[in-house]
Design a protein around this motif. Structure first.
Motif, short mmCIF file in Angstrom:
data_model
loop_
_atom_site.label_atom_id
_atom_site.label_comp_id
_atom_site.label_asym_id
_atom_site.label_seq_id
_atom_site.Cartn_x
_atom_site.Cartn_y
_atom_site.Cartn_z
N PHE A 1 0.81 -1.22 0.00
CA PHE A 1 0.00 0.00 0.00
C PHE A 1 0.85 1.27 0.00
CE2 PHE A 1 -2.96 -3.19 1.28
CZ PHE A 1 -4.21 -2.74 0.85
N LEU A 2 2.12 1.13 -0.31
CA LEU A 2 3.03 2.27 -0.26
C LEU A 2 2.57 3.43 -1.13
CD1 LEU A 2 5.72 3.66 0.42
CD2 LEU A 2 6.80 2.30 -1.38
N ILE A 3 2.28 3.17 -2.39
CA ILE A 3 1.92 4.24 -3.32
C ILE A 3 0.55 4.86 -2.99
CG2 ILE A 3 1.38 4.78 -5.74
CD1 ILE A 3 3.61 2.89 -6.55
N PRO A 4 -0.51 4.05 -2.80
CA PRO A 4 -1.80 4.67 -2.47
C PRO A 4 -1.79 5.44 -1.16
CG PRO A 4 -1.94 2.27 -2.36
CD PRO A 4 -0.65 2.59 -3.02
N VAL A 5 -1.10 4.93 -0.14
CA VAL A 5 -1.06 5.64 1.14
C VAL A 5 -0.40 7.01 0.98
CG1 VAL A 5 0.01 5.68 3.44
CG2 VAL A 5 -1.16 3.63 2.65
#
Length: 435
Positions: free
Chosen positions: A71-75
């Motif tokens: 979830f690195l990019i969406p977070v």
């Protein structure tokens, strides 16, 4: 108002309002930290009793980094796009619902099958906390003025440390007398309480929401990568942190297993040693309130990094000396207090530096990147040390070796760290990183 470092933006917030916001934030943090620490402690003891696996205290250290990577990019992008209060509200609500479902399902599974609901809940919990922690880190300048950032960071960590002092003793007492289920209900009550406190807090949004992060997710997220690439100090700290976090999994995983399964000294010494690191962190947090934020940056950064290796070696020596329960409690707690002091000094120094220098419109992506990078090695560390403990590798020798490796590694990187600090003083003052 803008700071002269990287166009960092601050909102005009009075000292009186900042102090009220600090009080609410510290209260919320204490409630959530106390319940969360008790829950984690109770969950580890329950799984250790049910499964006998050394990984019982390390499942969360595997799940949380994996979720962080996924979830690195969406977070990062969503944190920079939407109001932080709204993100925090939704993440706490999701966690509240997950806790209720977990409470109704956990007793339907037994022995190794207990891992099924535990892993599902911990995954949902990790997603929620990922959004919450990143949004909170990115919203500090919306809650207090720049003169109160170190005070907020110190008191927040102090509240978390105080809860960590209390939680082992309370956790052991509750687990021994009532069982694991009580920890779930305490977590539900805590989630509801923090939700209510959050709704009373005022978030000052100093500029329009960053709509540019809509659309091409990875392209927008690369802006955070480019920013970190231009901050040499952040890069060096990140390199050091990767090894330290890997080795620290031995501390979190190994202390309960070594004391209970290798030294056969029961639960009491585990609680005292874990309380020791919390006492040290609390003392360090309060000490940082007295230290001027603009002074002694280098000692506040270098000394804790060097001390970690020495402290690990000392802890290993204690485990190798066949001490009785009381002797282990006394000397082990002293060393854990020193580790806590080092952790508090280092964490607050880095947090304040980031909060005061990273541009507001990039904080979400930068914080998500740093948090994920720092925790990404934890699954590897957990699996590595679990294997060593399961084959009955003597814990004392393992801690001594870890300390030597950590001390040598940090010493070798000192030159790069000093160069990065000097570079930080003379560059990047007028750079713009468009989102």
């Amino acid at each position: 108002m803008k700071d002269n470092f990287n166009n960092t933006q601050y909102v005009a917030i009075t000292n009186k309002e900042s102090n009220w916001q600090i009080l609410k934030d510290v209260s919320s943090n204490f409630i959530s930290s106390l319940s969360s620490n008790m829950f984690t402690y109770g969950l580890g003891l329950m799984l250790l009793d049910q499964t006998g696996l050394a990984i019982s205290f390390g499942i969360g250290m595997i799940i949380t980094p994996i979720v962080g990577l996924l979830f690195l990019i969406p977070v990062g992008n969503l944190t920079d796009r939407y109001p932080h209060k709204k993100i925090l509200t939704y993440s706490i609500a999701a966690r509240f619902i997950a806790l209720i479902i977990f409470a109704f399902t956990i007793d339907r599974f037994h022995y190794l099958y207990k891992l099924i609901p535990v892993i599902i809940f911990l995954s949902i919990n990790a997603i929620s906390l990922n959004f919450s922690n990143t949004s909170y880190s990115a919203s500090v300048r919306e809650l207090v003025n720049k003169n109160k950032i170190q005070k907020l960071s110190s008191l927040t960590q102090g509240a978390a440390s105080l809860s960590a002092i209390l939680s082992p003793a309370i956790g052991v007492a509750l687990y021994s007398t009532v069982g694991f289920e009580i920890f779930i209900y305490i977590e539900i009550f805590a989630a509801l309480s923090t939700f209510i406190i959050l709704q009373t807090m005022h978030f000052h949004y100093g500029q329009p929401l960053n709509k540019s992060v809509e659309g091409a997710s990875f392209k927008n997220f690369k802006v955070g990568l480019q920013y970190i690439k231009h901050r040499k100090l952040i890069k060096v700290i990140l390199i050091v942190a990767l090894v330290i976090n890997f080795i620290f999994t031995a501390l979190n995983l190994g202390i309960p297993y070594v004391i209970k399964n290798q030294l056969h000294l029961g639960n009491a010494p585990v609680g005292y040693l874990q309380s020791g690191v919390a006492i040290g962190t609390l003392a360090g947090s309060l000490l940082m309130l007295l230290v001027p934020e603009k002074k002694w940056f280098v000692p506040k950064l270098i000394l804790p990094l060097l001390s970690f290796g020495v402290e690990f070696i000392l802890l290993g020596v204690i485990f190798l000396n066949s001490l009785n329960s009381m002797q282990l409690i006394i000397w082990g707690t002293v060393i854990m207090v020193l580790i806590g002091l080092s952790v508090a000094s280092l964490n607050i120094t880095i947090q304040v530096r980031l909060q005061k220098t990273v541009p507001t419109y990039l904080l979400g992506r930068v914080m998500a990147l740093l948090t994920t990078a720092n925790t990404s090695v934890m699954p590897l560390g957990t699996l590595f040390y679990t294997f060593l403990f399961q084959v009955n590798f003597k814990g004392g020798y393992l801690f001594v070796i870890n300390g030597i490796v950590m001390l040598a590694y940090t010493t070798l990187l000192l030159t790069k760290l000093f160069d990065a600090i000097r570079s930080e003083r003379v560059t990047s003052k007028n750079k713009n990183y468009s989102a």
